[in-house]
Design a protein around this motif. Structure first.
Motif, PDB file in Angstrom:
ATOM      1  N   ILE A  78     -13.080  84.245 -17.381  1.00  0.00           N
ATOM      2  CA  ILE A  78     -13.287  82.978 -18.091  1.00  0.00           C
ATOM      3  C   ILE A  78     -13.690  81.916 -17.070  1.00  0.00           C
ATOM      4  CG2 ILE A  78     -12.183  81.170 -19.468  1.00  0.00           C
ATOM      5  CD1 ILE A  78     -10.461  83.339 -20.765  1.00  0.00           C
ATOM      6  N   THR A  79     -14.749  81.197 -17.385  1.00  0.00           N
ATOM      7  CA  THR A  79     -15.210  80.153 -16.474  1.00  0.00           C
ATOM      8  C   THR A  79     -14.152  79.060 -16.320  1.00  0.00           C
ATOM      9  OG1 THR A  79     -16.901  78.477 -16.070  1.00  0.00           O
ATOM     10  CG2 THR A  79     -16.403  78.930 -18.365  1.00  0.00           C
ATOM     11  N   GLY A  80     -14.152  78.428 -15.163  1.00  0.00           N
ATOM     12  CA  GLY A  80     -13.217  77.337 -14.906  1.00  0.00           C
ATOM     13  C   GLY A  80     -13.778  75.973 -15.282  1.00  0.00           C
ATOM     14  N   THR A  81     -15.015  75.921 -15.801  1.00  0.00           N
ATOM     15  CA  THR A  81     -15.644  74.613 -16.001  1.00  0.00           C
ATOM     16  C   THR A  81     -14.870  73.714 -16.966  1.00  0.00           C
ATOM     17  OG1 THR A  81     -17.173  75.725 -17.524  1.00  0.00           O
ATOM     18  CG2 THR A  81     -18.024  75.192 -15.368  1.00  0.00           C
ATOM     19  N   GLY A  82     -14.388  74.281 -18.067  1.00  0.00           N
ATOM     20  CA  GLY A  82     -13.645  73.462 -19.031  1.00  0.00           C
ATOM     21  C   GLY A  82     -12.376  72.883 -18.441  1.00  0.00           C
ATOM     22  N   LEU A  83     -11.615  73.704 -17.709  1.00  0.00           N
ATOM     23  CA  LEU A  83     -10.387  73.231 -17.059  1.00  0.00           C
ATOM     24  C   LEU A  83     -10.693  72.149 -16.029  1.00  0.00           C
ATOM     25  CD1 LEU A  83      -8.453  76.579 -16.389  1.00  0.00           C
ATOM     26  CD2 LEU A  83      -7.790  74.768 -17.978  1.00  0.00           C
ATOM     27  N   ILE A  84     -11.761  72.355 -15.274  1.00  0.00           N
ATOM     28  CA  ILE A  84     -12.137  71.375 -14.241  1.00  0.00           C
ATOM     29  C   ILE A  84     -12.452  70.031 -14.888  1.00  0.00           C
ATOM     30  CG2 ILE A  84     -13.964  70.761 -12.585  1.00  0.00           C
ATOM     31  CD1 ILE A  84     -14.034  73.842 -11.884  1.00  0.00           C
ATOM     32  N   LYS A  85     -13.196  70.056 -15.988  1.00  0.00           N
ATOM     33  CA  LYS A  85     -13.527  68.810 -16.691  1.00  0.00           C
ATOM     34  C   LYS A  85     -12.269  68.079 -17.155  1.00  0.00           C
ATOM     35  CE  LYS A  85     -16.616  69.154 -19.952  1.00  0.00           C
ATOM     36  NZ  LYS A  85     -17.307  67.846 -19.940  1.00  0.00           N
ATOM     37  N   GLY A  86     -11.249  68.851 -17.557  1.00  0.00           N
ATOM     38  CA  GLY A  86      -9.998  68.248 -17.990  1.00  0.00           C
ATOM     39  C   GLY A  86      -9.208  67.631 -16.842  1.00  0.00           C
ATOM     40  N   LYS A  87      -9.383  68.156 -15.651  1.00  0.00           N
ATOM     41  CA  LYS A  87      -8.605  67.692 -14.491  1.00  0.00           C
ATOM     42  C   LYS A  87      -9.324  66.644 -13.658  1.00  0.00           C
ATOM     43  CE  LYS A  87      -6.139  72.117 -13.991  1.00  0.00           C
ATOM     44  NZ  LYS A  87      -4.733  71.939 -13.573  1.00  0.00           N
ATOM     45  N   VAL A  88     -10.647  66.662 -13.712  1.00  0.00           N
ATOM     46  CA  VAL A  88     -11.430  65.712 -12.904  1.00  0.00           C
ATOM     47  C   VAL A  88     -12.408  64.974 -13.813  1.00  0.00           C
ATOM     48  CG1 VAL A  88     -12.877  65.416 -10.845  1.00  0.00           C
ATOM     49  CG2 VAL A  88     -11.311  67.360 -10.980  1.00  0.00           C
ATOM     50  N   PRO A  89     -12.038  63.775 -14.238  1.00  0.00           N
ATOM     51  CA  PRO A  89     -12.906  63.019 -15.147  1.00  0.00           C
ATOM     52  C   PRO A  89     -14.278  62.781 -14.521  1.00  0.00           C
ATOM     53  CG  PRO A  89     -10.749  61.965 -14.910  1.00  0.00           C
ATOM     54  CD  PRO A  89     -10.805  63.053 -13.889  1.00  0.00           C
ATOM     55  N   GLY A  90     -15.309  62.892 -15.357  1.00  0.00           N
ATOM     56  CA  GLY A  90     -16.656  62.598 -14.864  1.00  0.00           C
ATOM     57  C   GLY A  90     -17.448  63.813 -14.423  1.00  0.00           C
ATOM     58  N   VAL A  91     -16.756  64.949 -14.237  1.00  0.00           N
ATOM     59  CA  VAL A  91     -17.495  66.163 -13.858  1.00  0.00           C
ATOM     60  C   VAL A  91     -18.296  66.650 -15.065  1.00  0.00           C
ATOM     61  CG1 VAL A  91     -17.287  68.600 -13.175  1.00  0.00           C
ATOM     62  CG2 VAL A  91     -15.818  66.885 -12.117  1.00  0.00           C
TER      63      VAL A  91
END
Length: 250
Positions: A78-91
């Protein structure tokens, strides 16, 4: 949790790290322009299980993450992109328009993705899936040399991705690699999406000489791919639906 690969490469501008996730044998790549005041950075093919590791590294290095990108819709993790967006605003999440997946930014062949004064060129390399792209560092005197190609599963070290599902086509993959990757300078460094034998990098010239599949003629290549008899990926039933929505399912 993934282990950390010590391989790093910096020109005066580019900071580069190759990271490994050891359950899915996936490489994630961190690139940043450290000559720019913001130190803008991007991650290619992040894995959900390794997001905390990756973001911790971004923080430690004082980078500003602006893009979380995928080379294609993955079937084995599973890609990490969704989690990253949740943790780092603006990504912003990035994937090819042809993938049919959700993302903030859809790229097509010939597009450029800029981070600071550096950029990646998008090359459409379908065949493993309909939406595969290869990201290549820019061509220019102020861009890193030798060039670097992040090929996802289109081209692996002495191999290539399978072509038997997700709209895959051995004919298309053969044409993609030969027209979009093998036309790059021979010293171009090839960084694959996975490796199962411990290799970390290859070059365009090496693969043109030694790739046991893609050095063959198209008909032989098609026959090799047709007879791989690979098992269905363990994670596909979970990974595919999740990755079509950026790794986050409601």
């Amino acid at each position: 949790m993934g282990s950390f690969s010590t391989l790093s490469r910096s020109s005066s501008r580019l900071l580069f790290r190759q990271l490994f996730e050891n359950e899915s044998f996936t490489y994630t790549y961190l690139l940043a322009d450290i000559s720019h005041p913001d130190k803008p950075a991007l991650l290619i093919d992040p894995v959900d299980r390794a997001v905390d590791r990756d973001l911790n590294l971004v923080r430690e290095l004082g980078l500003k993450l602006i893009y979380a990108m995928n080379t294609h819709v993955h079937a084995d993790h599973i890609t990490g992109t969704g989690l990253i967006k949740g943790k780092v605003p603006g990504v912003k999440s990035v994937i090819s328009k042809a993938s049919g997946s959700k993302a903030d930014v859809f790229v097509e062949h010939g597009d450029k993705i800029s981070f600071g004064n550096l950029f990646l060129e998008v090359r459409a390399t379908p065949g493993h899936t309909v939406g595969c792209v290869t990201y290549v560092t820019g061509d220019g005197p102020d861009q890193p040399q030798p060039r670097m190609a992040f090929t996802g599963d289109a081209l692996l070290v002495r191999g290539c991705g399978r072509t038997d599902f997700q709209g895959g086509s051995s004919e298309q993959l053969y044409k993609s690699v030969h027209s979009q990757i093998f036309t790059l300078p021979k010293e171009t460094l090839v960084y694959p999406g996975h490796d199962y034998k411990g290799f970390t990098v290859t070059t365009v010239g090496e693969e043109m000489l030694y790739n046991p599949r893609l050095t063959k003629d198209e008909e032989t290549f098609g026959s090799i791919m047709q007879n791989l008899n690979l098992p269905y990926p363990d994670m596909i039933d979970v990974a595919l639906p999740a990755n079509m929505v950026c790794g986050l399912q409601d």
